[in-house]
Design a protein around this motif. Structure first.
Motif, PDB file in Angstrom:
ATOM      1  N   GLU A 111       0.845  -1.209   0.000  1.00  0.00           N
ATOM      2  CA  GLU A 111       0.000   0.000   0.000  1.00  0.00           C
ATOM      3  C   GLU A 111       0.875   1.252   0.000  1.00  0.00           C
ATOM      4  OE1 GLU A 111      -3.433   2.161   2.701  1.00  0.00           O
ATOM      5  OE2 GLU A 111      -2.829   0.110   3.187  1.00  0.00           O
ATOM      6  N   SER A 114       2.252   1.735  -3.485  1.00  0.00           N
ATOM      7  CA  SER A 114       1.248   2.245  -4.430  1.00  0.00           C
ATOM      8  C   SER A 114       0.923   3.707  -4.144  1.00  0.00           C
ATOM      9  CB  SER A 114      -0.022   1.386  -4.388  1.00  0.00           C
ATOM     10  OG  SER A 114      -0.687   1.549  -3.156  1.00  0.00           O
ATOM     11  N   LEU A 115       0.891   4.101  -2.880  1.00  0.00           N
ATOM     12  CA  LEU A 115       0.622   5.501  -2.532  1.00  0.00           C
ATOM     13  C   LEU A 115       1.764   6.409  -3.003  1.00  0.00           C
ATOM     14  CD1 LEU A 115      -0.964   5.182   1.018  1.00  0.00           C
ATOM     15  CD2 LEU A 115      -2.106   5.867  -1.101  1.00  0.00           C
ATOM     16  N   ARG A 116       2.979   5.921  -2.914  1.00  0.00           N
ATOM     17  CA  ARG A 116       4.112   6.711  -3.410  1.00  0.00           C
ATOM     18  C   ARG A 116       4.018   6.890  -4.922  1.00  0.00           C
ATOM     19  NH1 ARG A 116       8.958   4.133   0.249  1.00  0.00           N
ATOM     20  NH2 ARG A 116       8.610   5.464   2.065  1.00  0.00           N
ATOM     21  N   ASP A 117       3.648   5.815  -5.641  1.00  0.00           N
ATOM     22  CA  ASP A 117       3.470   5.915  -7.091  1.00  0.00           C
ATOM     23  C   ASP A 117       2.370   6.909  -7.437  1.00  0.00           C
ATOM     24  OD1 ASP A 117       5.454   4.046  -7.450  1.00  0.00           O
ATOM     25  OD2 ASP A 117       4.069   2.354  -7.749  1.00  0.00           O
ATOM     26  N   GLN A 118       1.280   6.843  -6.687  1.00  0.00           N
ATOM     27  CA  GLN A 118       0.157   7.752  -6.922  1.00  0.00           C
ATOM     28  C   GLN A 118       0.581   9.197  -6.681  1.00  0.00           C
ATOM     29  OE1 GLN A 118      -3.230   6.859  -4.496  1.00  0.00           O
ATOM     30  NE2 GLN A 118      -4.528   8.403  -5.448  1.00  0.00           N
ATOM     31  N   ARG A 119       1.372   9.428  -5.638  1.00  0.00           N
ATOM     32  CA  ARG A 119       1.854  10.779  -5.350  1.00  0.00           C
ATOM     33  C   ARG A 119       2.697  11.313  -6.507  1.00  0.00           C
ATOM     34  NH1 ARG A 119       6.038  11.663  -0.652  1.00  0.00           N
ATOM     35  NH2 ARG A 119       7.336  10.798  -2.270  1.00  0.00           N
ATOM     36  N   GLN A 121       2.480  10.428  -9.656  1.00  0.00           N
ATOM     37  CA  GLN A 121       1.581  10.707 -10.774  1.00  0.00           C
ATOM     38  C   GLN A 121       0.873  12.050 -10.565  1.00  0.00           C
ATOM     39  OE1 GLN A 121      -1.002   7.320 -10.850  1.00  0.00           O
ATOM     40  NE2 GLN A 121       0.466   6.011 -11.935  1.00  0.00           N
ATOM     41  N   LEU A 122       0.434  12.303  -9.349  1.00  0.00           N
ATOM     42  CA  LEU A 122      -0.254  13.560  -9.056  1.00  0.00           C
ATOM     43  C   LEU A 122       0.693  14.755  -9.211  1.00  0.00           C
ATOM     44  CD1 LEU A 122      -2.458  12.510  -6.001  1.00  0.00           C
ATOM     45  CD2 LEU A 122      -3.228  13.012  -8.326  1.00  0.00           C
ATOM     46  N   GLU A 125       0.924  15.460 -12.851  1.00  0.00           N
ATOM     47  CA  GLU A 125      -0.288  16.103 -13.346  1.00  0.00           C
ATOM     48  C   GLU A 125      -0.327  17.575 -12.946  1.00  0.00           C
ATOM     49  OE1 GLU A 125      -5.092  15.407 -13.114  1.00  0.00           O
ATOM     50  OE2 GLU A 125      -3.745  13.734 -12.701  1.00  0.00           O
TER      51      GLU A 125
END
Length: 190
Positions: A111, A114-119, A121-122, A125
């Motif tokens: 988890e 995945s949260l680091r990857d999401q950060r 990506q954000l 963006e």
């Protein structure tokens, strides 16, 4: 050479050592001075200049004390390193407590990843939309205003040169424009 000093417990001049060393210890006479200087440089033999002569000496007690001091320093360093090692072992043991590989720990690690990857990506963006940031837009407006003032200043300079050329050389305005490639609709920016 150190044996000569320790056995005799006497003070010598260089010429004395050049006579004694080859006879008693088999040191070549040519190298006595260099060997003696190297012993002085290493702190094993003491040297003092008195008047015009250099006197050399080394006593067994000084060597013993030097070795004892060195041994004490090394022992203190060893105890410090052992203490540091023990502290590190304790901290490793503390860190291992509660870190057993469990199913819950594995899920939490996934988890976190995945949260680091999401950060990331954000962040990418947000970087895409940075040009719409009000602060960036305001900086662009200010830069445009400076560029506009600079362009009008150069336009003013060109009109001044055209006016000077008309007066000085009696040229027509359209000939000046044609010669220097100035367009017909050349004017100040609004």
């Amino acid at each position: 050479m150190m044996e000569i000093f320790f056995e005799t417990k006497d003070v010598f001049q260089l010429k004395d050592m050049e006579k004694i060393a080859p006879k008693e210890k088999g040191i070549t006479a040519m190298s006595v001075k260099e060997v003696l200087q190297s012993l002085v440089d290493d702190g094993m033999v003491d040297c003092e200049r008195i008047g015009t002569s250099n006197y050399y000496w080394a006593f067994p007690s000084k060597a013993l004390h030097a070795r004892k001091r060195k041994l004490e320093v090394l022992e203190s360093q060893l105890s410090e390193v052992n203490q540091k090692h023990a502290n590190l072992q304790k901290s490793i043991e503390k860190a291992r407590i509660g870190r057993h590989e469990t199913e819950e720990r594995t899920l939490l690690a996934k988890e976190l990843s995945s949260l680091r990857d999401q950060r990331e990506q954000l962040k990418a963006e947000v970087e895409k939309y940075k040009e719409c940031d009000p602060q960036v837009v305001e900086e662009i407006r200010q830069a445009n205003e400076v560029a506009k003032e600079a362009a009008n200043r150069w336009t003013d300079n060109i009109f001044a040169i055209k006016s000077w050329a008309k007066r000085k050389f009696g040229l027509e305005e359209n000939k000046i424009d044609k010669t220097f490639g100035i367009p017909e609709d050349f004017d100040y920016l609004d």
